[in-house]
Structure formats: structure tokens, C-alpha cells
Write an enzyme that holds these catalytic residues in place. Structure first.
Site, mmCIF file in Angstrom:
data_model
loop_
_atom_site.group_PDB
_atom_site.id
_atom_site.type_symbol
_atom_site.label_atom_id
_atom_site.label_comp_id
_atom_site.label_asym_id
_atom_site.label_seq_id
_atom_site.Cartn_x
_atom_site.Cartn_y
_atom_site.Cartn_z
ATOM 1 N N SER A 133 30.794 32.608 33.247
ATOM 2 C CA SER A 133 30.819 32.129 34.774
ATOM 3 C C SER A 133 32.221 32.053 35.088
ATOM 4 C CB SER A 133 29.795 30.885 34.844
ATOM 5 O OG SER A 133 29.757 30.470 36.265
ATOM 6 N N ILE A 134 32.922 33.269 35.317
ATOM 7 C CA ILE A 134 34.357 33.146 35.763
ATOM 8 C C ILE A 134 34.066 32.933 37.238
ATOM 9 C CG2 ILE A 134 36.525 34.253 35.917
ATOM 10 C CD1 ILE A 134 35.569 33.555 32.944
ATOM 11 N N GLY A 135 33.333 33.923 37.879
ATOM 12 C CA GLY A 135 33.272 33.758 39.382
ATOM 13 C C GLY A 135 34.130 34.561 40.131
ATOM 14 N N ASN B 32 37.454 47.510 41.093
ATOM 15 C CA ASN B 32 36.083 47.003 41.280
ATOM 16 C C ASN B 32 36.270 46.387 42.522
ATOM 17 O OD1 ASN B 32 34.353 44.597 40.735
ATOM 18 N ND2 ASN B 32 33.469 46.376 39.369
ATOM 19 N N ASN C 101 30.978 46.750 43.201
ATOM 20 C CA ASN C 101 30.170 45.584 42.299
ATOM 21 C C ASN C 101 29.080 45.083 43.069
ATOM 22 O OD1 ASN C 101 29.623 43.616 40.747
ATOM 23 N ND2 ASN C 101 31.806 42.993 40.225
ATOM 24 N N CYS D 40 27.573 41.255 40.256
ATOM 25 C CA CYS D 40 28.328 39.874 39.601
ATOM 26 C C CYS D 40 27.102 38.782 39.659
ATOM 27 C CB CYS D 40 29.595 39.564 40.203
ATOM 28 S SG CYS D 40 30.058 38.112 39.594
ATOM 29 N N GLY E 136 33.984 46.478 27.250
ATOM 30 C CA GLY E 136 34.110 45.123 27.967
ATOM 31 C C GLY E 136 34.520 44.230 27.154
#
Lengths: 252, 302
Positions: free
Chosen positions: B69-71, B98, B126, B129, B264
Site C-alpha cells: 500500500s505504497i500509494g 507510468n 495506470n 492502482c 515486478g
């Protein structure tokens, strides 16, 4: 290509020593090694601070806390180990200063390597070794030997004095004149140390041990809030000026 | 022997790329991989202004996977153009930013500016996300919002436009088809799968945003299935990703229909894995007497 020199050696309750030839002779106290355990499960590497480094061999002390360290402790023979090391920014090494090192539990590990280098640079090394109880103390003699003054404390009083790292630090902070305090241990302990040593002339360096994703700065998973914005503990640290950290956010 | 693949008019020297969010801006990865040898580098999801990302815990391992959950923490457009892009170009990387704006307008603005910037080979939009309040997956789960964004993004983008799809819908292939219909040059599939962890000590969700994105080998079978389904419905190239940890995993994606693949999560674990895959691809093609990698794309359907 790294090689485990010998199978893990138990150094005290739940703590093990690894000796690994990493083919590199230079590292900095406070830097870490990132070790891959198993293929895809556990998936992520496990970061461990360097306890000592002689020629190409690093020593690591780890505490068994979960699946990864459980597997690591049970490696039964020497041989190839997938290790990326050394990584991260270590502690600063001063010269001719009066220093105090405060380690809590397995957090004592990187401070031994630090103490050795501080000693070599003509610093006075005062060492406070804190642990939960007598059973959790590793290499007490080594720490004693390297220190000009050595204090031992356990939460339950079974070894050295009774009290936590913060209890004893509170006493040491009064009129001590330390130029620099280095600490490594649980976040709550380091936050306490930063509060205790209020004299701005005393520099405080901490080594964070929050959860790392990659250990090489790719994922930003180990983000730490500081007064200079978000930092990545793995590449901007693990060693930081203790006063820049937003401890409230780390302790949530 | 030909290892090159086409994404629209862009030719990648080989099908091995590194995925957005796991390669930063190439700086850290360049210590482990020669960026020039990669098919392309997809850089961290970009917004107009810098973003600090989410508070609280951001990453945790799961069985054979990672929840994050980097955000969308990123340096913002200005710093990207001034500091990050020049570095990547100095390493001769093929750069695909991106784009992860909060709003349709922000995405369009980013498409416009970046597609006119020299040195940028393509854009990846993107819409998938899961870790932000606005934008992100919100664009990728509703076909009408998705179509609206796509139409505008296509118009605003001068060069090659790739759309990164969310797996968190019933029919990913329907979104891929819509992307093709609106003129996207390719699709990337998949972004992370929605997941959650409960911290049993506090008896609460571990992440402040509660759900998080699952990636890594744990999701690979889901990703392979989705790539396979998309291949049956569209003619544009697919960039396959989701848990690729080794060369054999990469082959599965190609055989399912991916023209290129992205590594990834495994970059986080083994940062030289993309290099290893490139080396193994050549060995494999020699051994299997394959002259052109494109012969293998979608072969599992034949």
C-alpha cells in the site's frame, strides 16, 4: 557470490551467529546484509545488521522471530548463501570523542562493530547493553572488553542491573557530557533515548529496523517520516540522526 | 535469431521489461542490471505534483507474495523530467513512464507533456492502482469512466499508449477490448490483485487503507489466465506481468499471448532477475531452434 562458513551457532536464547564470506572486505558499522531464504516462500529477503567484519567475512547475529529466521537457524551445513551486502548508510565514525552506545536486545549486534571502529579512532566507548533477561545476552565478554565503561541491564534484573535501556539512560544522561550517543533497538526504546538526551550538543544516531521490502531502495515500503520529508530506511538509513525522525509515526 | 518484439511502432530489443513501481527510476536497479539491455523500463507511477505516498505500514510479505500500500509515492513531473529521465537516458534505457494522475484532467495533461518529451518511448496509463483514494483503480473498474479517460488520453498522446489493466473486475478482456477500440497501442496485464491482511494482535486491518495490492508468485496463475483471455479478444500486443520469478514463468506469459513481459515484485527480491531472463531467453531459443521469439507469442492457443 557469498558463502556461509559454518552452520548457525547459538549464542544465547533464540539468537544465532552466522559467518558469511561475502568476497568484500569493506563495510561500515550500521550497514546490513540482505539474505534470501528459500525460493518463493518466504519471498522477501531478510535484512540483518553486521556484527563484525574481518577480511571478507561478515558476522551476523539474528534473533528467531518468524518463518524466515526459523529456516535460517536450521541451515545444517556451510555453503552457498544468496546475500546482498553491504547495504545502506551506516553510523558516522567520530574521532577523539566521548561516546555512549546503547543497545537493546538483538539491537546490540551492529553496535559491537561500531564500538570496535570507534575505539580504533581514539574515542571513549561507554556501552550500555540492555536485554530482556540474562538468557538473552550474547557475547557479554566481547562487549566488556571493547568498552571503556560497560553497563549491563536486564528488564528483570537477572543480569546486571534491573531496568530498561531507558531507565539506565535516564541516569547516565545527567551531567555526562557525551558528545555522541548511538542506539539500536526497538523503536519505542530509541524514541525514549532521543527524549532523554535533550542536550542539543549531544548528537544522537539511531538505527531503524522497520519492515523492509527490498532493502535496495526500489519499493519505498520502508518509508519513514522525518523533518526533511519521507526517507527510505533501507537506503537513506538504517542509521539516522535520531532527532529528525517523526517517532510518533513509527510507533503507530 | 530475433528477440525483438513490437509494441505499436516501438521495437523492444527483447521482451523483458521491468514493471512500474518495482524499478524506481532505474537508479538503484542500475547497480544490478544494465538498463540498456532491458526491453524497457516502466518508471514509478507519476503525477503532476510530487506525492508522499501512504501513511502507516506499506508493505508486508504473504505466502509467496507481497501486499503493498505504497500509494503512488513519486517525485512529480518536474523532478522526473529534470533529474530522473536524464539519468535513464544516460544509461541508454528505453523509458516508458507510468501515468497515474488523480483526475482525468491530470492524466491528460501528463499524456500531453510526456508524449511530446524527447527520449520517452511510450506511455503507460495506470488505471489500476488500488492504493489511492482518487484516480488509480477507480478508472479501471468502471467501463464508462475507463472509456471516457481512454478517448481523451488517446487524443492527448502523440506516441504509443499502453493501458495497464486492473485484475479486479469480472472481465478484464472487456476492458482490453475497449482499450483497443479507443486506439490504445497495447495493454499491460495485470496490476496487483486486491487483498487484505488483518493484524491479529490489534484485531484490525494491517494497512490504514484496509485493502492493499497483492503481487508476486502468488498471483501468477491469475495473471497468466487473464493474459490468455485477453489474447483471445484483442489484436493489440499484451505486456504480461504478475509474479514472474524466472525464465520459465516468463515463457508461460509469452505462450499465453504476451508479446512482452514485465518483472515486478521479483526485482525487489532478486534485482538481477531481468538480466537472467534475457540470458536464458537466448539460450532457450538456440536450444529449441526458435528463430523469432514472436513465433511463441500465444502459441498455447494453437
Amino acid at each position: 557470490m557469498a558463502t556461509l562458513i559454518d552452520k548457525p551457532l547459538e549464542v544465547c536464547k533464540d539468537h544465532y551467529l552466522l559467518k558469511i564470506d561475502i568476497g568484500i572486505s569493506l563495510s561500515h558499522p550500521g550497514q546490513f546484509a540482505n539474505i534470501k531464504i528459500g525460493k518463493n516462500d518466504p519471498l522477501l529477503r531478510r535484512p540483518f545488521s553486521i556484527f563484525d567484519h574481518k577480511e571478507n567475512i561478515i558476522e551476523i547475529i539474528f534473533k528467531v522471530v518468524g518463518k524466515g529466521t526459523e529456516i535460517l537457524k536450521n541451515i545444517c551445513k556451510a555453503g552457498y548463501l544468496d546475500v546482498i551486502a553491504p547495504l545502506g548508510q551506516g553510523f558516522s565514525i567520530t574521532e577523539n570523542k566521548n561516546t555512549l552506545l546503547i543497545g537493546g536486545g538483538v539491537g546490540n549486534a551492529p553496535l559491537y562493530y561500531l564500538a570496535k571502529q570507534l575505539k580504533a579512532k581514539n574515542n571513549i566507548v561507554n556501552y550500555l547493553y540492555a536485554a530482556r533477561s540474562k538468557d538473552y545476552i550474547f557475547f557479554e565478554d566481547k562487549y566488556r572488553l571493547i568498552s571503556n565503561t560497560f553497563y549491563l541491564a536486564t528488564d528483570d534484573g537477572s543480569g546486571g542491573r534491573k531496568g530498561t535501556a531507558c531507565d539506565i539512560s535516564g541516569e547516565l544522561a545527567g551531567g555526562s557530557g557525551y558528545d555522541i550517543v548511538y542506539t539500536c533497538g526497538p523503536a519505542i526504546m530509541m524514541a525514549g533515548i532521543v527524549r532523554i538526551f535533550q542536550n542539543p550538543d549531544t548528537r544522537i544516531e539511531v538505527s531503524l529496523e522497520n519492515y523492509f521490502g527490498c532493502g535496495i531502495g526500489l519499493c519505498s515500503g520502508c518509508a519513514v517520516e522525518t523533518n526533511a520529508g519521507i526517507k527510505r530506511a533501507c537506503v537513506d538509513g538504517p542509521a539516522f540522526d535520531g532527532r529528525v525522525i517523526d517517532w510518533g509515526s513509527l510507533l503507530q | 535469431m530475433n528477440t525483438s518484439v513490437k509494441i505499436g511502432s516501438l521495437i523492444l530489443k527483447n521482451p523483458v521489461t521491468v514493471a512500474s513501481g518495482t524499478a524506481g527510476y532505474g537508479e538503484e536497479l542500475s547497480a544490478f542490471v544494465n538498463l540498456a539491455e532491458l526491453g524497457a523500463v516502466f518508471t514509478k507511477g507519476l503525477s503532476l505534483e510530487p506525492r508522499e505516498g501512504n501513511k502507516g505500514p506499506r508493505i508486508i510479505e504473504t505466502s509467496s507474495g507481497v501486499l503493498n500500500s505504497i500509494g503512488l509515492q513519486n517525485v512529480g513531473l518536474k523532478a522526473f523530467l529534470k533529474e530522473k529521465l536524464p539519468f535513464l537516458l544516460s544509461k541508454n534505457a528505453v523509458v516508458i513512464p507510468n501515468i497515474a494522475g488523480h483526475s482525468i484532467d491530470e492524466n491528460i495533461e501528463l499524456c500531453k507533456i510526456l508524449s511530446e518529451t524527447e527520449g520517452i518511448s511510450a506511455l503507460e496509463l495506470n488505471v489500476s492502482c488500488p492504493n489511492v483514494e482518487q484516480g488509480g483503480m477507480a478508472f479501471g473498474r468502471d467501463i464508462r469512466t475507463f472509456s471516457k479517460l481512454l478517448r481523451k488520453a488517446r487524443k492527448a498522446t502523440k506516441g504509443i499508449l499502453i493501458v495497464k489493466l486492473s485484475p479486479n473486475v469480472d472481465d478484464v478482456a472487456a476492458f482490453a477490448k475497449a482499450a483497443e477500440d479507443f486506439g490504445a497501442d497495447a495493454v499491460s496485464a495485470i496490476n496487483t490483485v486486491l487483498g487484505m491482511k488483518i493484524d491479529v494482535k490489534s484485531r484490525k486491518p494491517y494497512f490504514l487503507r484496509k485493502s492493499a495490492g497483492l503481487s508476486g508468485p502468488a498471483i501468477k496463475p491469475i495473471a497468466v489466465r487473464i493474459v490468455y483471455e485477453i489474447f483471445e479478444r484483442v489484436n493489440i500486443p499484451i505486456i504480461g506481468l504478475g509474479g514472474i520469478s524466472c525464465f520459465e514463468d516468463m515463457l508461460e506469459f509469452i505462450m499465453a499471448g504476451a508479446s512482452a513481459v514485465s518483472i515486478g515484485t521479483m526485482n525487489l527480491v532478486n534485482p538481477s532477475v531481468a538480466s537472467d531472463c534475457i540470458a536464458k531467453l537466448e539460450e532457450y531459443m538456440v536450444k529449441e531452434k526458435i528463430n523469432d521469439i514472436n513465433e511463441l507469442v500465444g502459441i498455447a492457443h494453437r
